[in-house]
Design a protein around this motif. Structure first.
Motif, short mmCIF file in Angstrom:
data_model
loop_
_atom_site.label_atom_id
_atom_site.label_comp_id
_atom_site.label_asym_id
_atom_site.label_seq_id
_atom_site.Cartn_x
_atom_site.Cartn_y
_atom_site.Cartn_z
N ILE A 36 42.33 25.44 34.04
CA ILE A 36 42.41 25.39 35.66
C ILE A 36 42.52 23.89 36.02
O ILE A 36 42.25 23.08 35.40
CB ILE A 36 41.28 26.19 36.19
N THR A 37 43.18 23.90 37.37
CA THR A 37 43.19 22.56 38.01
C THR A 37 41.77 22.11 38.77
O THR A 37 40.87 22.97 38.60
CB THR A 37 44.12 22.65 39.16
N VAL A 38 41.74 20.86 38.99
CA VAL A 38 40.20 20.49 39.64
C VAL A 38 40.06 21.17 40.91
O VAL A 38 39.11 21.59 41.43
CB VAL A 38 40.50 19.00 39.96
N GLY A 39 41.39 21.48 41.43
CA GLY A 39 41.34 22.37 42.81
C GLY A 39 40.61 23.71 42.53
O GLY A 39 39.82 24.41 43.41
N ASP A 40 41.28 24.17 41.54
CA ASP A 40 40.71 25.56 41.08
C ASP A 40 39.15 25.39 40.75
O ASP A 40 38.45 26.38 41.43
CB ASP A 40 41.30 26.23 39.80
N PHE A 41 38.58 24.48 40.21
CA PHE A 41 37.09 24.37 39.81
C PHE A 41 36.60 24.15 41.04
O PHE A 41 35.47 24.81 41.06
CB PHE A 41 36.93 22.95 39.15
N TYR A 42 37.08 23.37 42.10
CA TYR A 42 36.09 23.28 43.28
C TYR A 42 35.93 24.43 44.17
O TYR A 42 34.69 24.77 44.55
CB TYR A 42 36.33 22.24 44.17
N GLU A 43 37.01 25.37 43.97
CA GLU A 43 37.14 26.52 44.57
C GLU A 43 35.87 27.50 43.99
O GLU A 43 35.17 28.28 44.52
CB GLU A 43 38.22 27.21 44.49
N MET A 44 35.95 27.49 42.59
CA MET A 44 35.04 28.49 41.84
C MET A 44 33.55 27.95 42.19
O MET A 44 32.77 28.64 41.98
CB MET A 44 35.51 28.12 40.38
N ALA A 45 33.41 26.60 42.29
CA ALA A 45 32.21 25.99 42.48
C ALA A 45 31.52 25.96 43.92
O ALA A 45 30.36 25.98 43.94
CB ALA A 45 32.26 24.41 41.72
N ALA A 46 32.26 26.33 44.82
CA ALA A 46 32.05 26.32 46.12
C ALA A 46 30.63 27.25 46.49
O ALA A 46 30.56 28.19 45.81
CB ALA A 46 33.05 26.84 47.31
#
Lengths: 181, 106
Positions: free
Chosen positions: A164-174
């Motif tokens: 995953i991308t870092v963007g996906d990560f932040y979305e997931m971590a929200a």
């Protein structure tokens, strides 16, 4: 006169009563989700992250593990069984830096620590990741690191859910906590 | 410490809801405890494998098993443990089994 004093006293008592804080029971604080970033490829960089992740699942907390940079070794098929303790630049080892750099020292320190880990019946890294995956935690690889090291999904262990991308990560971590190791 | 009614009996529980005295526990308290702590009822045979194992461990070793030990030795694997007790298998099965929260990090 007496009446006035009494009235005042009553008034003071009343105003005090309104100032007093209400006795309420604070609800116990809980953590609902943690996202753990594993960026180091040493045993002492990876193991604590796995303990934190596994421990969180055992408390019923949602967990995502995100492996990036050298932390990717923990999910690399050929490397995850050969994770070593860093003996150079690690004051916690209590040995001179030059000694830590001698051939075989890191391997020896790793062997000693692995023995202790086994004696305590703690899982080694491959087994630990498999167990964490079974607890329902998400296991993700960082796209930038995969590209940087020239890996493909085939180089990674089967427990990896996705690259995953870092963007996906932040979305997931929200909405949850983020831990970086 | 609080006193709560379980299976019609007053029982002392701690702040987290664990029974203070495991010997006060009876099998008919399990379903009520499961309902209280968000575990699907009726409890199945598989739930009972874990609950019984936890009680056995506690009385033999002084602490209930961790998830790793449960997964290795109870006969129910890690995946299934989390299906049976989604919000933490060791903690919840201990709660339902009337024993203290298991000690151990892994």
């Amino acid at each position: 006169m007496t009446n006035t004093i009494t009235d005042n006293a009553t008034e003071v008592a009343e105003s005090k009563a309104t100032i007093e804080p209400k006795q309420t029971i604070e609800p116990k604080q809980t953590i609902e989700k943690v996202s753990i970033i594993v960026s180091k490829g040493s045993l002492e960089g990876i193991y604590p992250a796995l303990i934190m992740g596994n421990g969180a699942r055992n408390e019923g907390i949602e967990v995502n593990l995100f492996f990036t940079f050298f932390g990717m070794d923990a999910i690399h098929k050929e490397r995850h069984d050969h994770i070593k303790v860093a003996t150079v630049g690690n004051p916690g080892m209590h040995m001179a830096t030059w000694a830590g750099g001698l051939p075989g020292v890191s391997a020896l320190a790793t062997k000693m620590m692995s023995k202790k880990i086994e004696a305590l019946d703690f899982p080694d890294i491959p087994e630990f990741i498999e167990m964490i995956h079974d607890t329902g935690a998400g296991i993700y690889a960082c796209l930038a690191s995969v590209d940087l090291f020239g890996f493909t999904k085939d180089d990674l262990i089967e427990q990896v859910d996705e690259i995953i991308t870092v963007g996906d990560f932040y979305e997931m971590a929200a909405g949850g906590q983020i831990i970086f190791t | 410490m609080t006193i709560t009614q379980l299976a019609g009996k007053p029982v002392e529980v701690n702040d987290e809801g664990f029974l203070v005295d495991p010997t006060e526990w009876t099998e008919d308290m399990a379903t009520e405890l499961a309902d209280l702590h968000g575990v699907d009822t009726p409890l199945t045979d598989r739930h009972w494998v874990v609950i019984n194992y936890m009680r056995k461990e506690y009385f033999e070793n002084g602490t209930g098993a961790t998830v790793r030990k449960l997964g290795k030795a109870s006969g129910v694997n890690t995946k299934e443990l989390f299906q049976l007790f989604p919000k933490g298998p060791a903690k919840l099965s201990a709660m339902i089994a009337g024993i203290p929260k298991p000690k151990g990090c892994i």
